[in-house]
Enzyme design. Structure first.
Site, mmCIF file in Angstrom:
data_model
loop_
_atom_site.group_PDB
_atom_site.id
_atom_site.type_symbol
_atom_site.label_atom_id
_atom_site.label_comp_id
_atom_site.label_asym_id
_atom_site.label_seq_id
_atom_site.Cartn_x
_atom_site.Cartn_y
_atom_site.Cartn_z
ATOM 1 N N LYS A 8 -154.837 24.985 69.429
ATOM 2 C CA LYS A 8 -153.551 24.277 69.409
ATOM 3 C C LYS A 8 -153.187 23.842 70.824
ATOM 4 C CE LYS A 8 -148.758 24.972 67.944
ATOM 5 N NZ LYS A 8 -147.842 25.975 67.371
ATOM 6 N N SER A 24 -159.491 7.670 66.018
ATOM 7 C CA SER A 24 -159.573 8.980 66.668
ATOM 8 C C SER A 24 -158.412 9.267 67.614
ATOM 9 C CB SER A 24 -160.888 9.130 67.438
ATOM 10 O OG SER A 24 -160.847 8.321 68.597
ATOM 11 N N THR A 56 -157.356 13.155 62.166
ATOM 12 C CA THR A 56 -158.308 12.276 62.809
ATOM 13 C C THR A 56 -159.386 13.148 63.453
ATOM 14 O OG1 THR A 56 -158.541 10.352 64.270
ATOM 15 C CG2 THR A 56 -157.024 12.100 65.004
ATOM 16 N N TYR A 57 -160.185 12.575 64.343
ATOM 17 C CA TYR A 57 -161.223 13.344 65.021
ATOM 18 C C TYR A 57 -161.099 13.153 66.524
ATOM 19 C CZ TYR A 57 -163.578 8.838 65.336
ATOM 20 O OH TYR A 57 -163.873 7.522 65.599
ATOM 21 N N GLY A 72 -156.774 3.387 67.089
ATOM 22 C CA GLY A 72 -156.878 2.766 65.769
ATOM 23 C C GLY A 72 -155.589 2.880 64.978
ATOM 24 N N ALA A 73 -155.721 3.012 63.664
ATOM 25 C CA ALA A 73 -154.568 3.021 62.761
ATOM 26 C C ALA A 73 -153.559 4.113 63.105
ATOM 27 C CB ALA A 73 -155.046 3.185 61.320
ATOM 28 N N ALA A 74 -154.015 5.228 63.680
ATOM 29 C CA ALA A 74 -153.109 6.318 64.059
ATOM 30 C C ALA A 74 -152.054 5.855 65.057
ATOM 31 C CB ALA A 74 -153.907 7.474 64.637
#
Length: 127
Positions: A8, A24, A56-57, A72-74
């Site tokens: 975390k 990502s 995501t990664y 990206g989309a995030a």
């Protein structure tokens, strides 16, 4: 088998958000190492600013840079300047000790979260 919190990064600030990137989250490689996140690992990202949650990664960013970039989309859901929490989980048969850190406003390491309970208020820890 249960999914248990393993890693975390708390109170991270998004330094960039790039819609044109493939996808990502880019994370300073030093921070990834501290909590045991690996390149390509699936993570849950939660925005303390907007309440958005996404999976995501990870992609390692330059070591020591403080980089936390949504790609990206995030980047539609979590923006530059948002405060986020990044969490990695492990599927295991046994309890595990998670590695948790708290960051400062420039994504510098402030402290380890150790021994806190699940009802601990972060504001109480930082006074």
């Amino acid at each position: 088998m249960r999914w248990m919190l393993r890693s975390k990064i708390h109170q991270a600030t998004v330094t960039e958000a790039d819609l044109k990137y493939v996808g990502s989250i880019t994370i300073d490689e030093e921070l990834m190492d501290m909590v045991g996140l690996l390149p390509g690992e699936r993570v849950l990202v939660v925005s303390n600013t907007s309440g958005a949650r996404l999976e995501t990664y990870t992609i390692p960013g330059p070591r020591g840079s403080g980089a936390i970039q949504m790609n990206g989309a995030a980047a539609h859901l979590i923006k530059k300047g948002d405060e986020i929490i990044i969490m990695g989980f492990e599927l295991t048969e046994r309890p595990i000790e998670s590695r948790q850190i708290v960051l400062g406003k420039d994504n510098e390491f402030l402290r380890w979260l150790e021994g806190e309970t699940y009802n601990t208020c972060l504001a109480e820890l930082l006074v």
